[in-house]
Design a protein around this motif. Sequence first.
Motif: not given
Lengths: 430, 256
Positions: A108-112, A118-119, A250-253
Motif C-alpha cells: 500500500e505504501f509503495i503504491q501511495q 510506480v503506476a 510493481v508496474r512502473c510508469t
Amino acid sequence: MNIFECMRVAVRGLISNKMRTMLTMLGIIIGVAVTILVVAIGEGASARVQQTVADLGTNLLTIWNGPPSMHIAPAAALAASSGTSATSSNGVPVPPQAPNRLTLQQAEFIQQNFKQTVAAVSPIIRGNVQIRMGGTNATTNLQGVETTYPFVNNASVELGSFFTQSDVDGNAKVCVVGETVVNNMTGSPNTNVIGRSIYINKQEFKILGVLTPKGTGAWGQDQDDVILCPITTAMHRILHRNLTVDFMGVRCTSVKMMPLATQQIASYLRVEHHLQPPFPQNDDFEIHSATEILQRQQSITGTMTTLLSIVAVISLVVGGIGIMNIMLVSVTERTREIGIRKAIGATPRDILLQFLIESSTISLLGGIIGIALGVTGAVILAKLGGWNVIVDPSSVVAALVVSAGVGIFFGIYPASKAAGLHPIEALRFE
Amino acid sequence: MSDVDSKQVQPMLSLREIRKTYVMGDQVVNALDGVDIDIYPGEFVAIMGPSGSGKSTLMHIIGCLDAPTSGSYLLDGIEVAEMDDYELANVRNKKIGFVFQGFNLLARTSAQQNVELPLVYGRRKDRAERAIAALEKVGLGNRLDHKPNQLSGGQQQRVAIARALASDPLIILADEPTGNLASLQSEEIMQIFQELNDEGITIVMVTHEPDIGRHCKRTVTIKDGHLLRDELVENRVMAADLLVEMRQEHDLLHTA
C-alpha cells in the motif's frame, strides 16, 4: 576418376560392410543427434522466456521475500551471513529468526508514495488448495490478489468480470478461474461457469469470471491452472496468514523509471525492515526486473548449451577417431585392391579421393541419421513432454557441414596412407 | 635378334644398364646388375629364369611399377626411369596392360566393371563399348555380369587379359599368367596370347616354365641379375594345335 565415380565405389564398399558401417557411424549419429536436440531445447526455452517477458511488459518489477538461499536453507544462509555459528551457550543449534516478510501495508505504501515511478502494485499470496465442483475434485494454485492484478500482470478476464475493491474490503468469497481449472472441473474448457459455485478447501466461492488463457510459462508451468480471489479472503479464510504476502508485482510508469523505482523501494524496505549495511548483501528481499529474469534464464540456457555442446563435440571427435580406426583397418584389408588399382593406372590422388569420399560418406550419412533422430527427439519432446523446442535450420546445416568435415579430417591420415602405398608391395600383400 | 631388327625399326622399349639394388639390413642385394634389352613392336618375349634370378624385378621395372636404381629405360622413345608417381601411373594406365599370376580382379565386381576400371582411371568416355569389345575378344561376351567368384580360374584370367587390352596399350605384360591354372586352361590362355600377338600386339611374359616359354617367339633368360641368354624360339609350340590334341585325349579318356 571423377568424384561421382569415387562416390559410387565408396557407397558400394560401405554397403558390402553394413554392420561395420553402422557401428562406425554411431559416434557421429549420437553426437549430431544430441547437438540438434540440445540446440532445439535451448532455442525453445529462450523463445518462451522472451515471449513471457514480452507478455508481461518490460516495465515490470517483482519483489520477493529474502534472497534465494533463505528460501532453500535459511539456517545455513543466516549462519554464513552472520559469520558465527548459530548455537546457544550449551552448543545446541538455535533455529534462526525468520526474515522479515513483505506485507500488505508495505505494498500500500509503495503504491501511495512513489507515484512518480510506480503506476501500480499487485501484492500476491499463494498456496495450493483443494477444489471441488459438483462431484469433481482437484488441487490447484490459489492466488490472493488485489484489483490491480489484471493491470500489473497483463491479465484479462475473457468471460464475466474481475472482482471489485468492495469484494477485497469485504473478504468476499468470489473468484476468477483459469481455463485449465474450468476444463478440469467440467471436462471442457468452454463450459460457462459464470455464477456457479466452486468449493475451495471446502468453502463455497462464487465464480465471477474466466481468465484469458496465457498458455505455458517460462519454466514450463501451466499458467491457466490457477484461481484468483481477493487477497484478504485468501489471507483470512483460506491460507490463514496475517497480512504477509509472498511477492508483489510493481508496474512502473516507464522503463526509464525502473532504476529509480528499484532504488526507492529498496531504501523504503531497508528502513521498514530495520536492516543494517552493507547492502545489498544484507537485504532480506529481492527486486527483479523482467529483463533481468530474461537475462538470467538466457545465461542458464547458455551455460547448459555450452556444456552439452562440449559433450557433443567430444562425441563427434570420438566418432571421428572411430572412423579413422575403421578406415585404417579398411586400408590394410584392401591393400591388394589398392595395388591392383595402382597397377592399372590409379594415381595417388585417385586413391586418396576414394578413401576420403568413403570416410566422409560414413560421417555424412551418420550426420543425416543423427539429424533425423535429433529432430524426431525434439518433436517427441514437444508432443509428449509439452516442451517448447525449436529446430533451427542453421543448426541442421551446421551439423551436416561439421559431420562431413569430421569425415574428411579423420579420413586424411588413412587415405594418405593408402595413396602412399607402393604398388608392388601392395600387390604382394596377402 | 629378331627379323624386325634389320628393318631399322625403333625399339618399343629399350633398357640400358638397368640396375636395381635392395638394401636389406646390412646386406646389399643386386636384383638386377646391368641389364640391356630391346623389345620391338610385334614381339612375343618370354623372360625366363629360376626364382630369385631377378626376372620379376625386371618385369616390375618394364611395367613402370618400380623405378630402377640406375640405368635408362626408354618406353616408346620416352625416358621413364626418372618419372614421378603421377607420370608413372599415367604410363601404366595408357601404355601398359598387366596380366598377373593371381588374376587380381576386384572381388564383388562384375567382369565388365573390372575391365572398365583402367578406362575409368583413364577418364575414357566410351568405356562400356570398349570393355564389352575386349571381353568378346577373349570369348567372354556372355559373362559380362559375372562376378569373379562365379568364374573359373581360366575365365578369370581371360577377364584380366580383357582388362589389359581395354585401354589399347603398347604392350601387354604378363607375370606367370598360367601359374595358377591347370594345363588345359593354361593352353587356352596361351592360345589367346598367340592370337593377340598375331594381330600385332606386343607381349612380354615372365615364366619359369620352359613349356610355356616355347609358345613365345623369343626367350630372354636371366640369372643372378644378369642377362644369361637371349635367343629366338625354335620349334615354337602353337597352342591351337596342342589344344586339339589335348581335347582329343580328354574325350578319349571320358568316352573309354
